[in-house]
Write a protein that holds these residues in place. Sequence first.
Motif, PDB file in Angstrom:
ATOM      1  N   HIS A 233       0.838  -1.193   0.000  1.00  0.00           N
ATOM      2  CA  HIS A 233       0.000   0.000   0.000  1.00  0.00           C
ATOM      3  C   HIS A 233       0.881   1.253   0.000  1.00  0.00           C
ATOM      4  O   HIS A 233       2.066   1.201   0.335  1.00  0.00           O
ATOM      5  N   LEU A 234       0.271   2.371  -0.346  1.00  0.00           N
ATOM      6  CA  LEU A 234       0.965   3.658  -0.364  1.00  0.00           C
ATOM      7  C   LEU A 234       0.111   4.698   0.336  1.00  0.00           C
ATOM      8  O   LEU A 234      -1.086   4.822   0.041  1.00  0.00           O
ATOM      9  N   LEU A 235       0.708   5.427   1.270  1.00  0.00           N
ATOM     10  CA  LEU A 235       0.014   6.507   1.979  1.00  0.00           C
ATOM     11  C   LEU A 235       0.795   7.800   1.787  1.00  0.00           C
ATOM     12  O   LEU A 235       1.980   7.870   2.121  1.00  0.00           O
ATOM     13  N   CYS A 236       0.121   8.812   1.246  1.00  0.00           N
ATOM     14  CA  CYS A 236       0.741  10.124   1.034  1.00  0.00           C
ATOM     15  C   CYS A 236      -0.008  11.162   1.857  1.00  0.00           C
ATOM     16  O   CYS A 236      -1.245  11.210   1.819  1.00  0.00           O
ATOM     17  N   HIS A 237       0.735  11.994   2.566  1.00  0.00           N
ATOM     18  CA  HIS A 237       0.104  13.029   3.384  1.00  0.00           C
ATOM     19  C   HIS A 237       0.450  14.413   2.853  1.00  0.00           C
ATOM     20  O   HIS A 237       1.603  14.689   2.512  1.00  0.00           O
ATOM     21  N   SER A 238      -0.554  15.278   2.759  1.00  0.00           N
ATOM     22  CA  SER A 238      -0.363  16.687   2.423  1.00  0.00           C
ATOM     23  C   SER A 238       0.421  16.838   1.116  1.00  0.00           C
ATOM     24  O   SER A 238       0.019  16.340   0.077  1.00  0.00           O
ATOM     25  N   MET A 239       1.569  17.522   1.156  1.00  0.00           N
ATOM     26  CA  MET A 239       2.343  17.736  -0.058  1.00  0.00           C
ATOM     27  C   MET A 239       2.994  16.458  -0.570  1.00  0.00           C
ATOM     28  O   MET A 239       3.492  16.411  -1.703  1.00  0.00           O
ATOM     29  N   GLY A 240       2.983  15.409   0.229  1.00  0.00           N
ATOM     30  CA  GLY A 240       3.444  14.119  -0.261  1.00  0.00           C
ATOM     31  C   GLY A 240       2.628  13.639  -1.445  1.00  0.00           C
ATOM     32  O   GLY A 240       3.103  12.853  -2.274  1.00  0.00           O
ATOM     33  N   ASN A 241       1.390  14.126  -1.564  1.00  0.00           N
ATOM     34  CA  ASN A 241       0.559  13.790  -2.717  1.00  0.00           C
ATOM     35  C   ASN A 241       1.060  14.481  -3.985  1.00  0.00           C
ATOM     36  O   ASN A 241       0.894  13.964  -5.084  1.00  0.00           O
ATOM     37  N   TYR A 242       1.672  15.651  -3.816  1.00  0.00           N
ATOM     38  CA  TYR A 242       2.282  16.335  -4.958  1.00  0.00           C
ATOM     39  C   TYR A 242       3.548  15.589  -5.387  1.00  0.00           C
ATOM     40  O   TYR A 242       3.874  15.535  -6.578  1.00  0.00           O
ATOM     41  N   VAL A 243       4.249  15.006  -4.422  1.00  0.00           N
ATOM     42  CA  VAL A 243       5.372  14.128  -4.742  1.00  0.00           C
ATOM     43  C   VAL A 243       4.874  12.963  -5.599  1.00  0.00           C
ATOM     44  O   VAL A 243       5.460  12.631  -6.634  1.00  0.00           O
ATOM     45  N   LEU A 244       3.772  12.348  -5.168  1.00  0.00           N
ATOM     46  CA  LEU A 244       3.195  11.236  -5.924  1.00  0.00           C
ATOM     47  C   LEU A 244       2.777  11.677  -7.322  1.00  0.00           C
ATOM     48  O   LEU A 244       2.977  10.941  -8.301  1.00  0.00           O
ATOM     49  N   GLN A 245       2.199  12.859  -7.431  1.00  0.00           N
ATOM     50  CA  GLN A 245       1.757  13.373  -8.729  1.00  0.00           C
ATOM     51  C   GLN A 245       2.919  13.398  -9.719  1.00  0.00           C
ATOM     52  O   GLN A 245       2.780  12.990 -10.879  1.00  0.00           O
TER      53      GLN A 245
END
Length: 336
Positions: free
Chosen positions: A218-230
């Motif tokens: 699984h992968l969990l991204c928090h806050s700006m970590g979602n921009y990292v994922l993007q």
Amino acid sequence: MATLTLYYGTNRAHTGSDRWNPTGYGARFSSDGAENLRFGRIGMSADSKKLTSYLTKKRKVLGEGDGEGLGDWLAQQPMSIAAYRESIDPTVADAHQPNAVFGSAALFAALKGHMDKGADVLIYIHGFNVAWNEAVGAALALQEQLNHHGEQPVVVVLFSWPSDGKSMPFTSYRSDRTDAKASGYAVGRALLKFRDFLMLLRSQVANSEAKPCNQEIHLLCHSMGNYVLQNALARIAEFSPGTLPRMLTNVFLCAADVDDDVLEPGEPLGRLDELTQAINVYTNRGDNALRISDFTKGNPDRLGSAGRHVRSRCIPRCYRSTARRSSVDWSSTAII
């Protein structure tokens, strides 16, 4: 004393004279470049009674366990860091270095050992304004909480990027967003390595050279970590002709500092459903980083506060429906 272990990957610059046994990692990129990742393992000894007190603390709204307090406490504890040693030429493509030694291979082998024993893996990417020790504390707290309260053993892998960890919100936010974009390419590179590792395992299983572990990642991204994922997804797509490789069971987008229409077709995370079986969106209307995002960048409504935007309307905070592909469930749940 309880002995805690955390696996990690980072593109931060190490602190201390020994890059393989650093004292920590700082707020700048590695001297080898923003896309260069160091992998390793963190060891920590923690007072068992105090650890248990955080895990069993009763809270009126959120139930049992004080994960935030636990993370803050663990961030202050001494830690030992052992980076997996490498012997590579960063100027040459990996495929053209048959004798290279990769730290990622050591990490994947360690994780496979845990998965063979029945553990799932959760990759955690932190957000804006997080120092190295704070990231370690949060990841360890997440791991301890999941294993204390859940029936399924979970190994957390921290990806820590050079978030400023400063108390100057507007300046730090702009800097962190720039660093997050570059770090996304590093995460994408790591996931591509992971794809290759999974393909190797699948071929070994097909040839009866190995047994499938049947565990989940699984992968969990928090806050700006979602921009990292993007930005990671863009890098994966660049090197993945056709459909993206499905490597994950769940992706959790928590208080996501990305546009609220980012999951729509043609948008930056529009192909995320190819990478995972399920996408889960958690909103937090009180997230300070999302307010700073609106103020400093004039950003549109954020996914992490407004919820997912579909066909010119915003999905309510508590919502569950079938996505454009039946393999994906969308949910939006408030986090207090």
